[in-house]
Design an enzyme around this catalytic site. Structure first.
Site, short mmCIF file in Angstrom:
data_model
loop_
_atom_site.label_atom_id
_atom_site.label_comp_id
_atom_site.label_asym_id
_atom_site.label_seq_id
_atom_site.Cartn_x
_atom_site.Cartn_y
_atom_site.Cartn_z
N PRO A 15 0.79 -1.23 0.00
CA PRO A 15 0.00 0.00 0.00
C PRO A 15 0.83 1.29 0.00
CG PRO A 15 -0.15 -1.11 2.13
CD PRO A 15 0.52 -2.06 1.18
N ASN A 16 0.32 2.24 -0.75
CA ASN A 16 0.88 3.60 -0.86
C ASN A 16 2.18 3.70 -1.65
OD1 ASN A 16 -1.22 4.91 0.65
ND2 ASN A 16 -0.35 3.94 2.47
N ARG A 23 5.73 10.84 -2.42
CA ARG A 23 5.45 10.48 -1.04
C ARG A 23 6.73 10.58 -0.20
NH1 ARG A 23 4.72 4.37 1.27
NH2 ARG A 23 4.21 4.98 3.39
N TYR A 28 11.71 8.07 1.26
CA TYR A 28 11.57 6.99 0.27
C TYR A 28 12.29 7.26 -1.05
CZ TYR A 28 8.10 5.40 3.61
OH TYR A 28 7.48 4.97 4.76
N ASN A 77 7.59 -5.88 -0.89
CA ASN A 77 7.60 -4.79 0.09
C ASN A 77 6.17 -4.69 0.60
OD1 ASN A 77 7.64 -2.48 1.58
ND2 ASN A 77 8.72 -1.23 0.06
N ALA A 80 3.05 -0.83 4.84
CA ALA A 80 2.46 -0.75 6.19
C ALA A 80 1.97 -2.11 6.68
CB ALA A 80 1.32 0.26 6.19
N GLU A 101 11.88 -9.96 1.98
CA GLU A 101 11.13 -8.76 2.40
C GLU A 101 12.02 -7.54 2.11
OE1 GLU A 101 10.28 -8.90 6.61
OE2 GLU A 101 10.01 -6.72 6.72
N HIS A 103 12.45 -3.21 2.03
CA HIS A 103 12.00 -1.87 2.41
C HIS A 103 12.94 -0.83 1.81
CE1 HIS A 103 9.11 -3.56 5.15
NE2 HIS A 103 10.06 -4.35 5.61
N ARG A 110 13.55 4.01 12.45
CA ARG A 110 12.37 4.86 12.43
C ARG A 110 11.51 4.64 13.68
NH1 ARG A 110 9.64 4.47 6.77
NH2 ARG A 110 8.59 6.30 7.63
#
Ligand code: DQA
Length: 156
Positions: A15-16, A23, A28, A77, A80, A101, A103, A110
């Site tokens: 998502p996103n 963004r 990112y 990825n 969220a 996975e 990111h 973070r």
């Protein structure tokens, strides 16, 4: 001519991530998802692997992709959903997927809620913090895995 079947790699952006480029670019990066996908496709073509890339904002759709698509290796990825989704974790376990996975940001640098991943312990490994290079490193790792190099290294 090489008659061996091409390995199929599935890339899922959660998502996103369709908002990449605009963004939070300080976190990112400035590349759009289309630019990242173009680089992944170019590398896959060079390495002679088939690649399918999807982006979804829907947890259910991601579960469907993980469980219904034919692939040899998954690069994902979960965005969220990394921190919340028992459904995505169960899907990975359900198909016993060979997966990485990914990111863009270093999630361990973070907020505390990003330090917990529900998928890290059911994938082969995690690449986090290298911006779009995280995906390209994951693709290299996937190809090395599919060529059997991981196994050779383990047993030597
Ligand atoms: C992310 C990190 C997640 O915590 C966040 O929710 C994202 C992107 C990353 O690529 O750095 O959407 O997965």
């Amino acid at each position: 001519m090489n008659k061996r079947k091409k390995h199929k790699i599935l890339v899922i952006h959660g998502p996103n991530l369709h908002l990449l480029g605009k963004r939070e670019p300080g976190i990112y990066g400035g590349d759009t998802l289309a630019q990242i996908n173009k680089e992944l496709r170019a590398k896959a073509a060079k390495k002679n692997v088939a690649i399918r890339i999807i982006q979804s904002n829907s947890e259910g759709e991601i579960v469907e992709e993980i469980t219904n698509t034919q692939y040899d290796f998954l690069i994902m990825n979960p965005a969220a959903y990394t921190h919340t989704s028992v459904a995505i974790r169960d899907a990975l376990l359900g198909v016993d997927a060979a997966a990485i996975e990914v990111h863009l940001s270093n999630v361990y640098k973070r907020e505390d809620f990003r330090k917990k991943s529900l998928v890290s312990d059911v994938v082969l490994g995690v690449i986090s913090g290298f911006g779009k290079t995280s995906y390209l490193l994951a693709l290299d790792a996937a190809i090395i895995f599919l060529q059997g190099e991981f196994l050779k290294k383990k047993s030597s």
